[in-house]
Write a protein that holds these residues in place. Structure first.
Motif, PDB file in Angstrom:
ATOM      1  N   ARG A 186     -56.005  -5.885  16.377  1.00  0.00           N
ATOM      2  CA  ARG A 186     -55.033  -4.827  16.086  1.00  0.00           C
ATOM      3  C   ARG A 186     -53.946  -4.803  17.163  1.00  0.00           C
ATOM      4  O   ARG A 186     -52.758  -4.690  16.862  1.00  0.00           O
ATOM      5  N   ILE A 187     -54.338  -4.913  18.409  1.00  0.00           N
ATOM      6  CA  ILE A 187     -53.360  -4.885  19.499  1.00  0.00           C
ATOM      7  C   ILE A 187     -52.413  -6.067  19.391  1.00  0.00           C
ATOM      8  O   ILE A 187     -51.193  -5.920  19.484  1.00  0.00           O
ATOM      9  N   LEU A 188     -52.954  -7.248  19.187  1.00  0.00           N
ATOM     10  CA  LEU A 188     -52.103  -8.435  19.129  1.00  0.00           C
ATOM     11  C   LEU A 188     -51.204  -8.420  17.894  1.00  0.00           C
ATOM     12  O   LEU A 188     -50.040  -8.828  17.971  1.00  0.00           O
ATOM     13  N   ALA A 189     -51.711  -7.943  16.772  1.00  0.00           N
ATOM     14  CA  ALA A 189     -50.888  -7.842  15.564  1.00  0.00           C
ATOM     15  C   ALA A 189     -49.730  -6.885  15.798  1.00  0.00           C
ATOM     16  O   ALA A 189     -48.573  -7.191  15.460  1.00  0.00           O
ATOM     17  N   ALA A 218     -45.925  -5.443  28.592  1.00  0.00           N
ATOM     18  CA  ALA A 218     -46.381  -6.733  28.059  1.00  0.00           C
ATOM     19  C   ALA A 218     -45.200  -7.559  27.567  1.00  0.00           C
ATOM     20  O   ALA A 218     -45.139  -8.774  27.801  1.00  0.00           O
ATOM     21  N   ALA A 219     -44.251  -6.910  26.895  1.00  0.00           N
ATOM     22  CA  ALA A 219     -43.073  -7.630  26.397  1.00  0.00           C
ATOM     23  C   ALA A 219     -42.246  -8.185  27.548  1.00  0.00           C
ATOM     24  O   ALA A 219     -41.790  -9.333  27.493  1.00  0.00           O
ATOM     25  N   LEU A 220     -42.064  -7.393  28.595  1.00  0.00           N
ATOM     26  CA  LEU A 220     -41.316  -7.886  29.753  1.00  0.00           C
ATOM     27  C   LEU A 220     -41.996  -9.104  30.360  1.00  0.00           C
ATOM     28  O   LEU A 220     -41.340 -10.082  30.715  1.00  0.00           O
ATOM     29  N   CYS A 221     -43.320  -9.055  30.471  1.00  0.00           N
ATOM     30  CA  CYS A 221     -44.063 -10.189  31.032  1.00  0.00           C
ATOM     31  C   CYS A 221     -43.976 -11.418  30.132  1.00  0.00           C
ATOM     32  O   CYS A 221     -43.683 -12.523  30.616  1.00  0.00           O
ATOM     33  N   GLU A 222     -44.231 -11.249  28.842  1.00  0.00           N
ATOM     34  CA  GLU A 222     -44.260 -12.417  27.962  1.00  0.00           C
ATOM     35  C   GLU A 222     -42.870 -12.988  27.714  1.00  0.00           C
ATOM     36  O   GLU A 222     -42.647 -14.194  27.840  1.00  0.00           O
ATOM     37  N   ILE A 223     -41.938 -12.137  27.346  1.00  0.00           N
ATOM     38  CA  ILE A 223     -40.592 -12.626  27.052  1.00  0.00           C
ATOM     39  C   ILE A 223     -39.932 -13.142  28.326  1.00  0.00           C
ATOM     40  O   ILE A 223     -39.316 -14.210  28.334  1.00  0.00           O
ATOM     41  N   VAL A 230     -37.090 -25.544  32.441  1.00  0.00           N
ATOM     42  CA  VAL A 230     -37.149 -26.836  31.742  1.00  0.00           C
ATOM     43  C   VAL A 230     -35.823 -27.158  31.053  1.00  0.00           C
ATOM     44  O   VAL A 230     -35.206 -28.194  31.327  1.00  0.00           O
ATOM     45  N   ARG A 231     -35.389 -26.296  30.163  1.00  0.00           N
ATOM     46  CA  ARG A 231     -34.207 -26.607  29.346  1.00  0.00           C
ATOM     47  C   ARG A 231     -32.902 -26.540  30.140  1.00  0.00           C
ATOM     48  O   ARG A 231     -31.974 -27.281  29.865  1.00  0.00           O
ATOM     49  N   GLU A 232     -32.841 -25.598  31.074  1.00  0.00           N
ATOM     50  CA  GLU A 232     -31.614 -25.450  31.870  1.00  0.00           C
ATOM     51  C   GLU A 232     -31.730 -26.161  33.224  1.00  0.00           C
ATOM     52  O   GLU A 232     -30.861 -26.014  34.074  1.00  0.00           O
ATOM     53  N   ARG A 233     -32.840 -26.864  33.424  1.00  0.00           N
ATOM     54  CA  ARG A 233     -33.081 -27.678  34.618  1.00  0.00           C
ATOM     55  C   ARG A 233     -32.926 -26.900  35.924  1.00  0.00           C
ATOM     56  O   ARG A 233     -32.325 -27.384  36.888  1.00  0.00           O
ATOM     57  N   ARG A 234     -33.491 -25.704  35.950  1.00  0.00           N
ATOM     58  CA  ARG A 234     -33.405 -24.898  37.168  1.00  0.00           C
ATOM     59  C   ARG A 234     -34.537 -25.202  38.148  1.00  0.00           C
ATOM     60  O   ARG A 234     -34.524 -24.707  39.262  1.00  0.00           O
ATOM     61  N   GLY A 235     -35.527 -25.937  37.702  1.00  0.00           N
ATOM     62  CA  GLY A 235     -36.571 -26.363  38.633  1.00  0.00           C
ATOM     63  C   GLY A 235     -37.942 -25.802  38.309  1.00  0.00           C
ATOM     64  O   GLY A 235     -38.104 -24.891  37.499  1.00  0.00           O
ATOM     65  N   TRP A 236     -38.912 -26.404  38.984  1.00  0.00           N
ATOM     66  CA  TRP A 236     -40.309 -26.058  38.724  1.00  0.00           C
ATOM     67  C   TRP A 236     -40.701 -24.700  39.271  1.00  0.00           C
ATOM     68  O   TRP A 236     -41.689 -24.114  38.825  1.00  0.00           O
ATOM     69  N   TRP A 237     -39.947 -24.150  40.225  1.00  0.00           N
ATOM     70  CA  TRP A 237     -40.238 -22.790  40.690  1.00  0.00           C
ATOM     71  C   TRP A 237     -40.066 -21.794  39.547  1.00  0.00           C
ATOM     72  O   TRP A 237     -40.832 -20.839  39.416  1.00  0.00           O
ATOM     73  N   TRP A 238     -39.049 -22.000  38.744  1.00  0.00           N
ATOM     74  CA  TRP A 238     -38.805 -21.130  37.585  1.00  0.00           C
ATOM     75  C   TRP A 238     -39.957 -21.250  36.589  1.00  0.00           C
ATOM     76  O   TRP A 238     -40.429 -20.248  36.053  1.00  0.00           O
ATOM     77  N   VAL A 239     -40.390 -22.484  36.365  1.00  0.00           N
ATOM     78  CA  VAL A 239     -41.510 -22.710  35.443  1.00  0.00           C
ATOM     79  C   VAL A 239     -42.763 -22.026  35.970  1.00  0.00           C
ATOM     80  O   VAL A 239     -43.477 -21.346  35.227  1.00  0.00           O
ATOM     81  N   GLY A 240     -43.042 -22.192  37.258  1.00  0.00           N
ATOM     82  CA  GLY A 240     -44.222 -21.564  37.857  1.00  0.00           C
ATOM     83  C   GLY A 240     -44.183 -20.049  37.764  1.00  0.00           C
ATOM     84  O   GLY A 240     -45.193 -19.401  37.450  1.00  0.00           O
ATOM     85  N   ALA A 241     -43.017 -19.469  38.020  1.00  0.00           N
ATOM     86  CA  ALA A 241     -42.870 -18.013  37.887  1.00  0.00           C
ATOM     87  C   ALA A 241     -43.092 -17.587  36.438  1.00  0.00           C
ATOM     88  O   ALA A 241     -43.716 -16.550  36.165  1.00  0.00           O
ATOM     89  N   GLY A 242     -42.611 -18.396  35.505  1.00  0.00           N
ATOM     90  CA  GLY A 242     -42.809 -18.093  34.083  1.00  0.00           C
ATOM     91  C   GLY A 242     -44.269 -18.142  33.691  1.00  0.00           C
ATOM     92  O   GLY A 242     -44.759 -17.267  32.966  1.00  0.00           O
ATOM     93  N   VAL A 243     -44.976 -19.145  34.176  1.00  0.00           N
ATOM     94  CA  VAL A 243     -46.408 -19.255  33.875  1.00  0.00           C
ATOM     95  C   VAL A 243     -47.158 -18.050  34.450  1.00  0.00           C
ATOM     96  O   VAL A 243     -48.046 -17.483  33.796  1.00  0.00           O
ATOM     97  N   ALA A 289     -49.722 -12.724  33.442  1.00  0.00           N
ATOM     98  CA  ALA A 289     -49.723 -11.268  33.600  1.00  0.00           C
ATOM     99  C   ALA A 289     -49.695 -10.574  32.244  1.00  0.00           C
ATOM    100  O   ALA A 289     -50.358  -9.551  32.053  1.00  0.00           O
ATOM    101  N   TYR A 290     -48.944 -11.142  31.299  1.00  0.00           N
ATOM    102  CA  TYR A 290     -48.925 -10.582  29.940  1.00  0.00           C
ATOM    103  C   TYR A 290     -50.343 -10.507  29.370  1.00  0.00           C
ATOM    104  O   TYR A 290     -50.732  -9.493  28.804  1.00  0.00           O
ATOM    105  N   GLY A 291     -51.094 -11.590  29.513  1.00  0.00           N
ATOM    106  CA  GLY A 291     -52.461 -11.599  28.994  1.00  0.00           C
ATOM    107  C   GLY A 291     -53.313 -10.505  29.601  1.00  0.00           C
ATOM    108  O   GLY A 291     -54.133  -9.887  28.921  1.00  0.00           O
ATOM    109  N   PHE A 292     -53.101 -10.232  30.874  1.00  0.00           N
ATOM    110  CA  PHE A 292     -53.855  -9.168  31.537  1.00  0.00           C
ATOM    111  C   PHE A 292     -53.401  -7.787  31.060  1.00  0.00           C
ATOM    112  O   PHE A 292     -54.227  -6.919  30.768  1.00  0.00           O
ATOM    113  N   VAL A 293     -52.098  -7.583  30.972  1.00  0.00           N
ATOM    114  CA  VAL A 293     -51.561  -6.276  30.555  1.00  0.00           C
ATOM    115  C   VAL A 293     -52.085  -5.895  29.174  1.00  0.00           C
ATOM    116  O   VAL A 293     -52.421  -4.727  28.925  1.00  0.00           O
ATOM    117  N   ALA A 294     -52.184  -6.864  28.280  1.00  0.00           N
ATOM    118  CA  ALA A 294     -52.673  -6.567  26.924  1.00  0.00           C
ATOM    119  C   ALA A 294     -54.079  -5.981  26.945  1.00  0.00           C
ATOM    120  O   ALA A 294     -54.431  -5.169  26.090  1.00  0.00           O
TER     121      ALA A 294
END
Length: 110
Positions: A61-64, A13-18, A28-41, A46-51
């Motif tokens: 309890r899990i989220l805390a 979950a940490a790998l997915c979210e972070i 966004v900040r380093e202007r690498r493009g929308w492909w990076w943003v899409g992969a991040g989203v 995936a993080y939400g599913f893994v949890a």
């Protein structure tokens, strides 16, 4: 065995979210493009599913507990990926958070 599964799911979950947040940052900040943003989203989704795969039944309890994993994992990510050097207070804070994870998730309950 359940503790090992739970810990592995927290790490995934940490790998997915972070990683997802880092990809959005890079896009966004380093202007690498929308492909990076899409992969991040996608990684954040995936993080939400893994949890949901955690053996514990209580979302709160899990989220805390995951919050502590996120703190420590973010410092590790920064070290490995961005060359960040945490100071002793960063490390101490992360250890306190991980102790909190252990108490919240794995303390014996009646």
């Amino acid at each position: 065995m359940l503790v090992a599964v739970s810990v592995a799911l927290f790490v995934l979950a940490a790998l997915c979210e972070i990683g997802g947040a880092w990809l959005v940052w890079q896009g966004v900040r380093e202007r690498r493009g929308w492909w990076w943003v899409g992969a991040g989203v996608a990684a954040l989704g995936a993080y939400g599913f893994v949890a949901t795969l955690q053996p514990e039944a209580h979302f709160g309890r899990i989220l805390a507990a995951y919050g502590g994993v996120f703190v420590a994992g973010s410092l590790v990510w920064g070290m490995v990926v961005d060359g960040y050097r945490p100071d002793r207070y960063d490390v101490l804070g992360a250890l306190v958070c991980l102790l909190g994870v252990a108490v919240i998730m794995y303390a014996p309950r009646a």
